[in-house]
Design an enzyme around this catalytic site. Structure first.
Site, PDB file in Angstrom:
ATOM      1  N   HIS A  71      48.377  10.477  32.014  1.00  0.00           N
ATOM      2  CA  HIS A  71      48.636  10.612  30.580  1.00  0.00           C
ATOM      3  C   HIS A  71      48.724   9.219  29.959  1.00  0.00           C
ATOM      4  CE1 HIS A  71      49.848  13.565  27.525  1.00  0.00           C
ATOM      5  NE2 HIS A  71      50.617  12.621  27.012  1.00  0.00           N
ATOM      6  N   SER A  78      47.599  14.213  23.094  1.00  0.00           N
ATOM      7  CA  SER A  78      48.894  14.734  23.514  1.00  0.00           C
ATOM      8  C   SER A  78      49.458  15.666  22.440  1.00  0.00           C
ATOM      9  CB  SER A  78      49.823  13.564  23.841  1.00  0.00           C
ATOM     10  OG  SER A  78      50.941  13.988  24.562  1.00  0.00           O
ATOM     11  N   ASP A 102      48.057  14.196  35.434  1.00  0.00           N
ATOM     12  CA  ASP A 102      48.807  14.411  34.204  1.00  0.00           C
ATOM     13  C   ASP A 102      49.461  15.786  34.271  1.00  0.00           C
ATOM     14  OD1 ASP A 102      49.738  14.744  31.595  1.00  0.00           O
ATOM     15  OD2 ASP A 102      47.811  14.354  30.643  1.00  0.00           O
TER      16      ASP A 102
END
Length: 311
Positions: free
Chosen positions: A281, A157, A251
């Protein structure tokens, strides 16, 4: 994945973006290990300190599958790992289980960095900290029992964003990297892809949360146009390290991940792209519940082993 989402809904916890940054960090840490695979015991786990350019001492945690007396003579290959959390939450502690698993499966040293978080430390502090740590690791690898000639950078991320930026900076500095390991990295300046619209609600990372994280991190709208925030804006990526990229199908960040993989490939960079179907995610930290997470762990380890062997 549906079962995980149902359980999260039943827990009815306040979304992180409804909390103060400090409360959000505590809440994220409290829930970070719930769905992790069992904690992997390792021969060597140590706290270390890495200096930043402004004199700050950054905490980091070293993981190795062998003690110094039992590792290869030239040292272990090493991955600098940068945790996710929207530049605002997350820490070495929240990603302890994942880093242990990578070190175990890949047979490498992992150095996990506690870069400084927003809003106390806004852009580009996190990026500067990550790059400072990578340079320090390259220069001091031997003192840790690591092999500087087999060095990689990775993260998930926001940490994937930092890792991608580090790979570009390493190219510019002539610092060779074996691999950039990018797990659903943020790559674009604005939330304007189709996947940001399609997966905006109800799938772990919501559009409101992304906006909140970025509001903590950026100082001005101009920061979003800096390629260290949005690697897709990098003028060129020719000659950066080979990439392994793992994305989650459901995501908001999946489209920009694919776009960045395409940008790298168009520049002649070797890219292995895996899109894990039906997961969201944060799935990488849900190995207790999701076979896809365990598969991703194995895929990352295989990519690291291959890259380090090639080096």
């Amino acid at each position: 994945m549906r079962d995980v989402l149902r359980r999260m809904a039943r827990a009815a916890r306040s979304p992180l973006h409804h909390l103060t940054p400090q409360a959000a960090r505590a809440a994220y840490e409290a829930g970070s290990g719930v769905l992790e695979v069992p904690r992997q015991e390792l021969a060597r786990v140590e706290q270390i300190s890495i200096p930043a350019r402004d004199g700050a001492a950054l905490d980091a945690r070293l993981y190795a599958p062998a003690t110094r007396g039992r590792q290869p003579e030239g040292g272990l290959p090493v991955l600098l790992y940068l945790h996710g959390g929207g530049f605002t939450v997350g820490s070495v502690a929240t990603h302890d289980g994942l880093c242990r698993q990578i070190a175990h499966l890949a047979g490498c040293m992992v150095v996990s960095l506690d870069y400084r978080l927003a809003p106390e430390h806004r852009f580009p502090t996190a990026s500067n900290d990550a790059w400072d740590a990578l340079q320090w690791l390259a220069a001091h690898a031997a003192t840790l029992g690591a092999d500087a000639s087999r060095l990689a950078v990775g993260g998930d991320s926001a940490g994937g964003t930092l890792a991608a930026a580090c790979a570009i900076l390493a190219r510019d500095a002539g610092l060779p990297l074996a691999l950039q390991l990018l797990i659903y990295p943020g790559c674009t300046a604005h939330q304007d892809t189709e996947s940001h619209r399609r997966y905006a609600k109800g799938l772990v990372l919501e559009d409101e949360a992304i906006s909140w994280f970025f509001a903590q991190y950026v100082r001005s709208p101009e920061d979003r146009e800096d390629w260290r925030f949005a690697p897709l804006l990098a003028p060129d990526v020719d000659g950066v390290a080979p990439a392994w990229m793992g994305l989650a199908e459901c995501d908001p960040l999946v489209d920009e991940g694919v776009e960045y993989a395409d940008k790298l490939r168009m520049a002649g960079v070797a890219v292995e792209l895996e899109i894990y179907r039906g997961v969201t995610h944060e799935f990488i930290k849900m190995g207790r519940a999701l076979a896809e997470a365990r598969q991703a762990h194995a895929d990352m380890a295989r990519a690291l082993k291959a890259a380090f062997a090639a080096g």
